[in-house]
Design a protein around this motif. Structure first.
Motif, PDB file in Angstrom:
ATOM      1  N   LEU A 242       0.846  -1.194   0.000  1.00 39.00           N
ATOM      2  CA  LEU A 242       0.000   0.000   0.000  1.00 39.00           C
ATOM      3  C   LEU A 242       0.881   1.243   0.000  1.00 39.00           C
ATOM      4  N   PRO A 243       0.506   2.274  -0.767  1.00 38.14           N
ATOM      5  CA  PRO A 243       1.307   3.510  -0.768  1.00 38.14           C
ATOM      6  C   PRO A 243       1.156   4.269   0.545  1.00 38.14           C
ATOM      7  N   LEU A 244       2.239   4.859   1.005  1.00 37.95           N
ATOM      8  CA  LEU A 244       2.204   5.701   2.199  1.00 37.95           C
ATOM      9  C   LEU A 244       1.959   7.162   1.799  1.00 37.95           C
ATOM     10  N   ALA A 245       1.559   7.989   2.773  1.00 39.16           N
ATOM     11  CA  ALA A 245       1.360   9.414   2.515  1.00 39.16           C
ATOM     12  C   ALA A 245       2.670  10.074   2.087  1.00 39.16           C
ATOM     13  N   GLU A 246       3.775   9.571   2.616  1.00 40.36           N
ATOM     14  CA  GLU A 246       5.086  10.114   2.233  1.00 40.36           C
ATOM     15  C   GLU A 246       5.476   9.575   0.863  1.00 40.36           C
ATOM     16  N   LYS A 247       5.712  10.455  -0.065  1.00 39.54           N
ATOM     17  CA  LYS A 247       6.011  10.065  -1.437  1.00 39.54           C
ATOM     18  C   LYS A 247       7.264   9.190  -1.497  1.00 39.54           C
ATOM     19  N   GLY A 248       7.184   8.151  -2.331  1.00 34.63           N
ATOM     20  CA  GLY A 248       8.338   7.275  -2.531  1.00 34.63           C
ATOM     21  C   GLY A 248       8.429   6.127  -1.541  1.00 34.63           C
ATOM     22  N   TRP A 249       7.429   6.005  -0.659  1.00 34.32           N
ATOM     23  CA  TRP A 249       7.441   4.943   0.343  1.00 34.32           C
ATOM     24  C   TRP A 249       6.158   4.117   0.262  1.00 34.32           C
ATOM     25  N   SER A 250       6.285   2.827   0.661  1.00 31.92           N
ATOM     26  CA  SER A 250       5.134   1.923   0.682  1.00 31.92           C
ATOM     27  C   SER A 250       5.103   1.159   2.001  1.00 31.92           C
ATOM     28  N   SER A 251       3.902   0.701   2.356  1.00 34.38           N
ATOM     29  CA  SER A 251       3.707  -0.184   3.513  1.00 34.38           C
ATOM     30  C   SER A 251       3.474  -1.596   2.981  1.00 34.38           C
ATOM     31  N   ILE A 252       4.188  -2.550   3.538  1.00 29.28           N
ATOM     32  CA  ILE A 252       4.087  -3.947   3.094  1.00 29.28           C
ATOM     33  C   ILE A 252       3.566  -4.794   4.251  1.00 29.28           C
ATOM     34  N   HIS A 253       2.537  -5.586   3.976  1.00 25.15           N
ATOM     35  CA  HIS A 253       1.927  -6.454   4.977  1.00 25.15           C
ATOM     36  C   HIS A 253       2.068  -7.906   4.518  1.00 25.15           C
ATOM     37  N   SER A 254       2.463  -8.792   5.434  1.00 29.89           N
ATOM     38  CA  SER A 254       2.585 -10.208   5.079  1.00 29.89           C
ATOM     39  C   SER A 254       2.606 -11.060   6.334  1.00 29.89           C
ATOM     40  N   VAL A 255       2.786 -12.352   6.159  1.00 29.13           N
ATOM     41  CA  VAL A 255       2.949 -13.271   7.283  1.00 29.13           C
ATOM     42  C   VAL A 255       4.287 -13.986   7.144  1.00 29.13           C
ATOM     43  N   VAL A 256       4.870 -14.324   8.295  1.00 31.04           N
ATOM     44  CA  VAL A 256       6.162 -15.005   8.325  1.00 31.04           C
ATOM     45  C   VAL A 256       6.043 -16.217   9.236  1.00 31.04           C
ATOM     46  N   GLY A 257       6.498 -17.360   8.760  1.00 31.38           N
ATOM     47  CA  GLY A 257       6.512 -18.565   9.581  1.00 31.38           C
ATOM     48  C   GLY A 257       7.427 -18.404  10.780  1.00 31.38           C
ATOM     49  N   LYS A 258       6.977 -18.878  11.939  1.00 29.47           N
ATOM     50  CA  LYS A 258       7.754 -18.650  13.169  1.00 29.47           C
ATOM     51  C   LYS A 258       9.105 -19.352  13.140  1.00 29.47           C
ATOM     52  N   ASN A 259       9.239 -20.418  12.339  1.00 28.24           N
ATOM     53  CA  ASN A 259      10.510 -21.151  12.295  1.00 28.24           C
ATOM     54  C   ASN A 259      11.614 -20.348  11.604  1.00 28.24           C
ATOM     55  N   ARG A 260      11.222 -19.415  10.721  1.00 27.51           N
ATOM     56  CA  ARG A 260      12.210 -18.599  10.006  1.00 27.51           C
ATOM     57  C   ARG A 260      12.127 -17.132  10.412  1.00 27.51           C
ATOM     58  N   PHE A 261      11.389 -16.854  11.457  1.00 28.02           N
ATOM     59  CA  PHE A 261      11.029 -15.476  11.770  1.00 28.02           C
ATOM     60  C   PHE A 261      12.244 -14.558  11.925  1.00 28.02           C
ATOM     61  N   TRP A 262      13.167 -14.885  12.819  1.00 36.25           N
ATOM     62  CA  TRP A 262      14.278 -13.965  13.088  1.00 36.25           C
ATOM     63  C   TRP A 262      15.212 -13.867  11.897  1.00 36.25           C
ATOM     64  N   GLU A 263      15.385 -14.937  11.183  1.00 33.92           N
ATOM     65  CA  GLU A 263      16.205 -14.906   9.969  1.00 33.92           C
ATOM     66  C   GLU A 263      15.607 -13.941   8.939  1.00 33.92           C
ATOM     67  N   VAL A 264      14.283 -14.016   8.747  1.00 27.85           N
ATOM     68  CA  VAL A 264      13.611 -13.135   7.787  1.00 27.85           C
ATOM     69  C   VAL A 264      13.671 -11.683   8.237  1.00 27.85           C
ATOM     70  N   ILE A 265      13.455 -11.438   9.537  1.00 27.90           N
ATOM     71  CA  ILE A 265      13.494 -10.067  10.051  1.00 27.90           C
ATOM     72  C   ILE A 265      14.862  -9.431   9.782  1.00 27.90           C
TER      73      ILE A 265
END
Length: 286
Positions: A242-265
């Motif tokens: 989704l686009p943010l109010a600040e130009k050039g930035w977006s918000s990303i929403h998703s799900v992450v499996g707990k087994n890979r959570f810290w690696e993905v973060i």
């Protein structure tokens, strides 16, 4: 009168608490009075029977109850003919062989001709037969950890969770015979009407268990980094952008499996993600 599905759970202890919690998470409210042996749900066609864990397989076999939340290890010992509808992921433990700390041990063959104290004779017998070992079993219904200290046995077989009980009794774990967790077991005689209720209950349970395996992640990223970040976040199908109010930035929403959570973060941060927000998922419905 419409039928209710009859579920057995352990009378007391941690398994009792976790069993009631997952029913509560399913939105099922138990009208539970103090010291009751049976209770009903106020908003789901279900009756709860509070029983001794070791008695539950026979109640399932006899059709006194239709389903049960029970330790998998109990079914291995007393109910191999009873089917499992769902593993539940809590009350995890091991069924292990242990010996006094001062004794040497190399393989299970070292138990040849030894005396083993246990509350799980069938489990031990099957394990020893599989490895071609003959041993003398002493069946004890209470605490078995004291048996080597009083000269009753050379080894024990018992449930191991943290290992603290073995440590306190100067014992060491030498063989893990099986790993166990709570399961939803089903009576072989369940009828069609109650099977339909079971399917509805399973749908709720599976949604909860799936939710526990994932975290919901929201983050902000510069638009030039969005493609790289999406590659790290497959989500259920694809992340939401989704686009943010600040130009050039977006918000990303998703799900992450707990087994890979810290690696993905860590990978997200390295690829330009900022303001990462992580939320638990109560339920995930397919």
């Amino acid at each position: 009168m419409s039928k209710k599905i009859r579920i057995a759970i352990q009378k007391s202890g941690r398994l009792n608490e976790d069993s009631l919690q997952i029913l509560k998470d399913c939105g099922i409210h138990i009208d539970n009075g103090r010291d009751q042996l049976k209770a009903s749900a106020g908003n789901f066609p279900l009756e709860v029977f509070y029983l001794r864990n070791g008695d539950i397989p026979q109640y399932l076999r006899d059709g006194v109850v239709d389903i049960a939340i029970i330790g998998e290890n109990v079914l291995v010992e007393k109910g191999e003919d009873i089917s499992i509808a769902q593993k539940l992921g809590f009350s995890k433990c091991k069924v292990s062989l242990a010996i006094p700390k001062g004794k040497n041990y190399n393989t299970v063959q070292d138990l040849e001709g030894k005396r083993i104290a246990t509350s799980y004779p069938n489990t031990v017998k099957q394990y020893l037969e599989k490895h071609g070992v003959n041993a003398e079993l002493h069946i004890i219904t209470g605490s078995v950890e004291i048996a080597p200290n009083i000269g009753l046995a050379d080894a024990i077989c018992d449930i191991v969770s943290s290992g603290s009980t073995l440590f306190k009794n100067n014992l060491k774990e030498v063989e893990v015979m099986l790993t166990s967790e709570a399961v939803l077991a089903v009576s072989p005689g369940i009828d069609t009407a109650r099977k339909e209720i079971l399917d509805k209950l399973l749908f709720r349970i599976q949604s909860i268990l799936k939710g526990r395996d994932y975290k919901y992640v929201l983050l902000n990223a510069p638009n030039e980094k969005v493609a790289d970040i999406i590659a790290l976040l497959p989500g259920m199908k694809s992340p939401t952008v989704l686009p943010l109010a600040e130009k050039g930035w977006s918000s990303i929403h998703s799900v992450v499996g707990k087994n890979r959570f810290w690696e993905v973060i860590n990978e997200l941060k390295e690829n330009g993600a900022e303001g990462i927000l992580v939320c638990p998922i109560e339920k995930m419905v397919n």
